[in-house]
Motif scaffolding. Structure first.
Motif, PDB file in Angstrom:
ATOM      1  N   UNK A   1       4.274  -2.683  11.096  1.00 19.61           N
ATOM      2  CA  UNK A   1       4.444  -3.515   9.900  1.00 19.61           C
ATOM      3  C   UNK A   1       3.143  -4.083   9.408  1.00 19.61           C
ATOM      4  N   UNK A   2       2.196  -4.314  10.316  1.00 21.26           N
ATOM      5  CA  UNK A   2       0.921  -4.914   9.901  1.00 21.26           C
ATOM      6  C   UNK A   2       0.097  -3.962   9.060  1.00 21.26           C
ATOM      7  N   UNK A   3       0.461  -2.653   9.081  1.00 16.07           N
ATOM      8  CA  UNK A   3      -0.304  -1.677   8.317  1.00 16.07           C
ATOM      9  C   UNK A   3       0.367  -1.302   7.007  1.00 16.07           C
ATOM     10  N   UNK A   4       1.483  -1.965   6.673  1.00 21.29           N
ATOM     11  CA  UNK A   4       2.204  -1.633   5.455  1.00 21.29           C
ATOM     12  C   UNK A   4       1.845  -2.608   4.350  1.00 21.29           C
ATOM     13  N   UNK A   5       1.882  -2.175   3.097  1.00 18.33           N
ATOM     14  CA  UNK A   5       1.594  -3.075   1.983  1.00 18.33           C
ATOM     15  C   UNK A   5       2.641  -4.168   1.902  1.00 18.33           C
ATOM     16  N   UNK A   6       2.213  -5.357   1.565  1.00 14.55           N
ATOM     17  CA  UNK A   6       3.123  -6.494   1.506  1.00 14.55           C
ATOM     18  C   UNK A   6       3.578  -6.806   0.104  1.00 14.55           C
ATOM     19  N   UNK A   7       2.962  -6.212  -0.910  1.00 15.41           N
ATOM     20  CA  UNK A   7       3.311  -6.521  -2.295  1.00 15.41           C
ATOM     21  C   UNK A   7       4.045  -5.362  -2.924  1.00 15.41           C
ATOM     22  N   UNK A   8       4.848  -5.654  -3.944  1.00 17.66           N
ATOM     23  CA  UNK A   8       5.521  -4.604  -4.693  1.00 17.66           C
ATOM     24  C   UNK A   8       4.601  -3.972  -5.717  1.00 17.66           C
ATOM     25  N   UNK A   9       3.416  -4.483  -5.877  1.00 18.16           N
ATOM     26  CA  UNK A   9       2.496  -3.929  -6.870  1.00 18.16           C
ATOM     27  C   UNK A   9       1.775  -2.722  -6.303  1.00 18.16           C
ATOM     28  N   UNK A  10       1.757  -1.583  -7.005  1.00 16.82           N
ATOM     29  CA  UNK A  10       1.072  -0.404  -6.492  1.00 16.82           C
ATOM     30  C   UNK A  10      -0.402  -0.654  -6.243  1.00 16.82           C
ATOM     31  N   UNK A  11      -0.979  -1.555  -7.010  1.00 11.99           N
ATOM     32  CA  UNK A  11      -2.393  -1.820  -6.859  1.00 11.99           C
ATOM     33  C   UNK A  11      -2.735  -2.528  -5.571  1.00 11.99           C
ATOM     34  N   UNK A  12      -1.747  -3.128  -4.917  1.00 17.60           N
ATOM     35  CA  UNK A  12      -2.006  -3.855  -3.686  1.00 17.60           C
ATOM     36  C   UNK A  12      -1.895  -2.991  -2.448  1.00 17.60           C
ATOM     37  N   UNK A  13      -1.446  -1.745  -2.613  1.00 16.96           N
ATOM     38  CA  UNK A  13      -1.300  -0.880  -1.449  1.00 16.96           C
ATOM     39  C   UNK A  13      -2.662  -0.547  -0.886  1.00 16.96           C
ATOM     40  N   UNK A  14      -2.897  -0.770   0.407  1.00 19.35           N
ATOM     41  CA  UNK A  14      -4.227  -0.566   0.999  1.00 19.35           C
ATOM     42  C   UNK A  14      -4.508   0.894   1.257  1.00 19.35           C
ATOM     43  N   UNK A  15      -4.596   1.688   0.162  1.00 18.34           N
ATOM     44  CA  UNK A  15      -4.751   3.125   0.317  1.00 18.34           C
ATOM     45  C   UNK A  15      -6.025   3.515   1.008  1.00 18.34           C
ATOM     46  N   UNK A  16      -7.084   2.691   0.919  1.00 22.23           N
ATOM     47  CA  UNK A  16      -8.326   3.078   1.562  1.00 22.23           C
ATOM     48  C   UNK A  16      -8.455   2.563   2.966  1.00 22.23           C
ATOM     49  N   UNK A  17      -7.533   1.757   3.408  1.00 21.42           N
ATOM     50  CA  UNK A  17      -7.642   1.170   4.736  1.00 21.42           C
ATOM     51  C   UNK A  17      -7.115   2.129   5.785  1.00 21.42           C
ATOM     52  N   UNK A  18      -7.666   2.073   6.990  1.00 21.72           N
ATOM     53  CA  UNK A  18      -7.133   2.916   8.052  1.00 21.72           C
ATOM     54  C   UNK A  18      -5.733   2.462   8.421  1.00 21.72           C
ATOM     55  N   UNK A  19      -4.940   3.333   8.992  1.00 23.50           N
ATOM     56  CA  UNK A  19      -3.598   2.929   9.395  1.00 23.50           C
ATOM     57  C   UNK A  19      -2.558   3.849   8.821  1.00 23.50           C
ATOM     58  N   UNK A  20      -1.270   3.442   8.921  1.00 24.51           N
ATOM     59  CA  UNK A  20      -0.139   4.273   8.555  1.00 24.51           C
ATOM     60  C   UNK A  20      -0.133   4.685   7.110  1.00 24.51           C
ATOM     61  N   UNK A  21      -0.360   3.765   6.197  1.00 23.09           N
ATOM     62  CA  UNK A  21      -0.329   4.082   4.770  1.00 23.09           C
ATOM     63  C   UNK A  21      -1.357   5.157   4.453  1.00 23.09           C
ATOM     64  N   UNK A  22      -2.587   4.951   4.912  1.00 19.13           N
ATOM     65  CA  UNK A  22      -3.652   5.904   4.621  1.00 19.13           C
ATOM     66  C   UNK A  22      -3.380   7.260   5.255  1.00 19.13           C
ATOM     67  N   UNK A  23      -2.829   7.251   6.480  1.00 16.94           N
ATOM     68  CA  UNK A  23      -2.530   8.503   7.161  1.00 16.94           C
ATOM     69  C   UNK A  23      -1.477   9.294   6.382  1.00 16.94           C
ATOM     70  N   UNK A  24      -0.435   8.616   5.925  1.00 16.89           N
ATOM     71  CA  UNK A  24       0.626   9.290   5.204  1.00 16.89           C
ATOM     72  C   UNK A  24       0.138   9.802   3.852  1.00 16.89           C
ATOM     73  N   UNK A  25      -0.684   8.992   3.143  1.00 12.22           N
ATOM     74  CA  UNK A  25      -1.257   9.443   1.869  1.00 12.22           C
ATOM     75  C   UNK A  25      -2.103  10.690   2.082  1.00 12.22           C
ATOM     76  N   UNK A  26      -2.939  10.653   3.146  1.00  9.96           N
ATOM     77  CA  UNK A  26      -3.812  11.787   3.413  1.00  9.96           C
ATOM     78  C   UNK A  26      -3.004  13.034   3.756  1.00  9.96           C
ATOM     79  N   UNK A  27      -1.971  12.866   4.587  1.00  8.14           N
ATOM     80  CA  UNK A  27      -1.149  14.014   4.961  1.00  8.14           C
ATOM     81  C   UNK A  27      -0.447  14.605   3.749  1.00  8.14           C
ATOM     82  N   UNK A  28       0.080  13.763   2.872  1.00  7.57           N
ATOM     83  CA  UNK A  28       0.745  14.249   1.665  1.00  7.57           C
ATOM     84  C   UNK A  28      -0.245  14.936   0.729  1.00  7.57           C
TER      85      UNK A  28
END
Length: 950
Positions: A101-128
């Motif tokens: 949970x600590x690696x997931x975006x906390x806001x509903x705004x797309x701009x707040x998603x930590x796409x450049x940060x290491x972790x689950x979000x970035x891994x999934x974006x990169x894999x996709x």
């Protein structure tokens, strides 16, 4: 950008999604929302588009309501269904992948998603992103019912599209309407375009019925389903599934009300107090849209006191909250509408019979107070429980009033209702005949055809035979129409040769002969029967003005003078339904006289027609000639829109008479654009019947000739021309401007070595065109004569005739004809060994064809030029462009025509053409398409310098 499509929009929506995908595949990724009401067919629409997209990767996932709070689940499902990337990529997450949970975006705004940060979000974006790259350009990802998708999956997918970089991907999300919640809001924020679906139209209902039941429903049944359900896809499907076999054979009876709708209505009404329910019941009795004034008046009539505004407001609020009704707050025309016609019907069926009869009786009085004659008669008819001769007579009188105003659909309904209420069997059958005739005049041929079976029980008389003849006419059965109309003509004489026919019957029959003569292409008969109609003492009948309009056509066909301004003056004083006839006739004559701007103006004015006003037949005639006008003007996208709209309408109405003249233009354009499947679809709608009218045979043959010519198969051109050649031996169809078939057939004859035959074909038409000063005919036939001269070895004479032919086209704005002439001229010169001149002529033709989007002919021009051996090898040469060349290149690559570029740069069109020739040579490219690609890839050097620097 949001594209809000109007009602009956699925065909356009499919085309739009395909166009969006085509644009994405050539440029950058995009996100599109497809929205519709529940049961509106959005899933089926997307499935239909995916089936048509071949050779690309397509992934479809459905978001499930119970997963909307499960983070990443939809994104992981998409990833799992994409092709596996290269072996060195990280292992893709399994479905249900859930980073800490600590690696997931906390806001509903797309701009707040930590796409450049290491972790689950970035891994999934990169894999996709890697998986999308592996899937290739043009990949389509569809998330159905995206309002149930978890917002984090949407963010990940949006980020992956950006991360995929040069690999363009289309993400399509479907939403119900109205859709609420964080995911629906996020979809709206991310979307670059929204395609909103309206209800099903009549043709789409027929497709749905065929798919679900395997039966081919009549157009009349489809229309009844449309009116009963409002075109809501889910409602149509439910009704179709529950309709018994017996209903399909009698489509004018009310379809069955689905049990689920009845249960829903009963439950909703049970939650309302008696006062609220009374308001809802009154609204159901009144025809939609219900005004507050009429609703209040009906409640007052029922209760004897003015309704409390608070009670009415609370009832409407309750109905709105329950999803039963909605308010249309258009300024000055606020109205109350049930969410679906099914719900209104369900409310009516919930009423006790005595209460329903009472409400209709009271509503009739309210309508009379509001001076709404039609509503009053409708309510009186609904309140009748048996024969009512007085009401039948009132309806008959009202039907005649509608007929005189050209409101044929209203007239047909009133006649048929009068027939049902008349106790005299003979009188009822005559009213039934009148109702069918009115439906035919309105263009509702499918319903008239279904009702015509009852005419077998009507004794043979002039009126009956005339109506059956008119029905056969509109179905395109020429010999049957001639036989029926002939029987009607002699019916009175068989009994008493000296007894005059009833004036109204004689007038109606003569008018049917006017239309019959037009479809036969007999101007002498047109004038004869028009004179009979016009001499009628019944001066207020719409048949007289229609006869005058067709008489104008008959005169023009025979080479009579064309006085456009005089016709404009006449139009000013006519009722809209009557003026429609003159607008159509005037536009058609203007088209035949090479006055394309006047043709477009008048034909465009004749197209619109409400279902109850004017004639669908006249409207469709206008659309057919408008499409032809736009085709000649080179406005092909607009022409196809007209054709496609008219083609669906013709199919809905089963107005077979007009199918060929409508599909003609569509077949021409789509064949020249290389759309072989589209052209074949148009050809299937052409007539092959030996019982057809010349009005059907001629455009059918011309369409087949052009489709064959587009593929260079001139043997098939000559075969396709046989019906029209045979017809030309039996009657005069060679009037300049009306049926331009001679040049296409004559070119095919020349290419087959039949020079004398070609010369003999064009000679008489040339003489008539010279006598009338018909410039486009002289230009087209001159191109044939130029080709004949070249084949006979006189190339100088060929050049002289060709230049004279081009002069005939000067100022007419006919790029379609100009391109055909240059192409034929280039072919001729190449075959005569004048390769460089041929190269230039074919280059001009190619440039025009490319502007028209005629891909098939662009390719043919390229083949001809390569065969000529001039400038075959392109080395690229000096790729440095002058400032003016850069300006021209930029504008042309941006989609400007030569004329538009010339106007913007203050140059002549010839100068622009000269610059383009040099640009193509310098850059080693062959046309506008390649130039656009080159400019887009080299954007910086192609920025045009300011005019002062040139």
């Amino acid at each position: 950008m949001t594209t809000s499509l109007p009602r009956h929009s699925r065909h356009r929506a499919v085309d739009r999604l395909r166009a969006i995908h085509g644009a994405v595949a050539r440029s950058t990724s995009s996100i599109v929302v497809v929205s519709a009401t529940d049961g509106g067919g959005k899933s089926h629409l997307v499935d239909s588009v995916l089936v048509q997209l071949t050779g690309i990767t397509a992934v479809l996932v459905r978001a499930l309501p119970w997963e909307k709070d499960a983070r990443w689940v939809v994104a992981a499902r998409v990833l799992d269904r994409l092709p596996r990337p290269e072996a060195d990529l990280p292992r893709r997450p399994e479905p249900g992948f859930d980073p800490p949970a600590t690696e997931q975006p906390e806001s509903d705004s797309p701009g707040d998603a930590p796409g450049g940060a290491p972790g689950g979000f970035a891994v999934l974006v990169d894999a996709l992103a890697r998986a999308l790259t592996a899937a290739g350009p043009g990949t389509v990802i569809v998330i159905d019912d995206a309002e149930y998708c978890d917002p984090d999956s949407l963010r990940v997918l949006a980020s992956a599209l950006e991360a995929a970089g040069p690999t363009p991907v289309l993400l399509v999300v479907t939403l119900g309407s109205p859709a609420r919640g964080p995911s629906a809001t996020l979809c709206a924020q991310l979307a670059r375009e929204t395609v909103r679906l309206g209800p099903l139209d009549q043709s789409e209902i027929r497709e749905l019925v065929a798919t679900r039941t395997g039966r081919e429903p009549s157009a009349a049944a489809a229309r009844q389903l449309l009116e009963f359900t409002g075109g809501e896809a889910g409602a149509v499907a439910t009704v179709v599934d529950e309709a018994p076999d017996s209903w399909w054979g009698s489509p004018f009876s009310v379809p069955p009300l689905p049990a689920s709708v009845e249960r829903e209505t009963v439950a909703l009404l049970a939650d309302m107090d008696p006062d609220q329910r009374a308001v809802l019941e009154a609204a159901a009795v009144l025809a939609p849209p219900v005004t507050l004034t009429s609703l209040a008046a009906l409640i007052t009539a029922r209760t004897g006191s003015t309704p409390n505004e608070a009670v009415v407001s609370s009832a409407l609020d309750a109905a709105h909250e329950a999803g039963l009704m909605r308010m249309d707050l258009s300024p000055g025309a606020a109205g109350i509408l049930f969410r679906s016609p099914l719900l209104r019907t369900s409310v009516l069926r919930s009423l006790a019979p005595s209460l329903l009869l009472e409400l209709h009786t009271l509503a009739a009085g309210v309508a009379e107070q509001l001076h709404d004659t039609d509503a009053a008669l409708d309510h009186r008819a609904s309140a009748s429980t048996g024969p009512d001769p007085d009401l039948s007579e009132n309806l008959r009188i009202r039907a005649l009033e509608h007929a005189r105003a050209g409101h044929w659909s209203d007239a047909g309904r009133a006649f048929l209702t009068a027939a049902a209420l008349n106790p005299d069997a003979d009188a009822a059958r005559e009213l039934h005949v009148d109702g069918i005739d009115a439906l035919i005049n309105s263009g509702r041929i499918s319903e008239a055809r279904a009702l015509s079976h009852a005419l077998e029980r009507v004794r043979k008389n002039a009126r009956r035979d005339a109506v059956l003849g008119s029905l056969a006419l509109h179905l395109g059965h020429a010999r049957e129409a001639e036989a029926q109309l002939g029987r009607a003509l002699t019916a009175g004489a068989d009994k008493d040769p000296h007894a005059p026919a009833e004036p109204s019957v004689a007038l109606a029959l003569a008018q049917k002969y006017v239309v019959h003569s037009l479809c036969e292409w007999r101007p002498d008969r047109i004038r004869h029967w028009a004179a009979v109609v016009i001499s009628s003492p019944a001066r207020d009948r719409p048949e007289i003005e229609e006869a005058r309009a067709v008489e104008l056509l008959g005169s023009a066909i025979d080479g009579g003078t064309y006085t456009g301004p005089a016709i404009d003056d006449r139009l000013a004083g006519l009722a809209p339904a009557v003026a429609q006839r003159f607008e159509m006739a005037t536009g058609w004559i203007a088209l035949a006289r090479d006055d394309l701007e006047t043709a477009r103006r008048h034909l465009g004015s004749a197209v619109p027609t409400a279902d109850v006003s004017g004639s669908a037949r006249i409207s469709l005639f206008a659309q057919a000639w408008l499409a032809r006008t736009l085709t000649i003007r080179g406005e092909w996208d607009d022409a196809l829109r007209v054709v496609d709209t008219a083609a669906r309408r013709v199919d809905d109405l089963e107005l077979d008479l007009l199918a060929p003249v409508i599909h003609w233009s569509g077949a021409v354009i789509r064949s020249m654009r290389g759309d072989h499947l589209g052209a074949a679809a148009h050809l299937r709608s052409l007539t092959t019947s030996s019982d057809a009218y010349p009005m059907q045979i001629i455009p059918s043959a011309m369409a087949r000739m052009q489709v064959a010519a587009a593929s260079g198969d001139y043997t098939s051109v000559r075969l396709a021309a046989e019906p029209i050649v045979s017809l030309s031996h039996a009657m005069d169809i060679d009037q300049p401007g009306f049926w331009p078939w001679h040049d296409l057939y004559a070119h095919a004859l020349v290419l087959g070595g039949r020079l004398d035959e070609a010369e003999g074909l064009i000679g008489p038409s040339e003489s008539r065109a010279e006598a009338q000063g018909h410039r486009s005919t002289l230009a087209r036939l001159g191109a044939v004569r130029a080709r004949i001269a070249a084949v006979r070895g006189d190339v100088d004479e060929c050049n002289r005739i060709f230049r004279r032919s081009l002069e005939h086209l000067d100022g007419l704005a006919m790029p379609y004809y100009s391109a055909r002439m240059h192409f034929g001229y280039g072919q001729t010169l190449r075959r005569a060994g004048r390769r460089r001149e041929a190269h230039l002529a074919l280059g001009t033709a190619r440039d025009i064809y490319e502007q028209l989007g005629a891909r098939a002919y662009v390719e043919r021009c390229d083949r001809e030029r390569r065969a000529g051996g001039v400038d075959v090898t392109r080395t690229g040469g000096n790729s440095t462009l002058t400032p003016q060349e850069r300006a021209v290149a930029t504008l042309v690559a941006d989609g400007r025509t030569n004329a538009q570029a010339a106007e913007e740069l203050f140059l002549s069109v010839k100068t622009v053409q000269y610059h383009l020739t040099r640009i193509y040579s310098k850059l080693g490219i062959s046309g506008r398409t390649e130039l656009a690609v080159y400019v887009s890839r080299n954007a910086e050097p192609f920025r045009p310098d300011p005019p002062g620097d040139q």
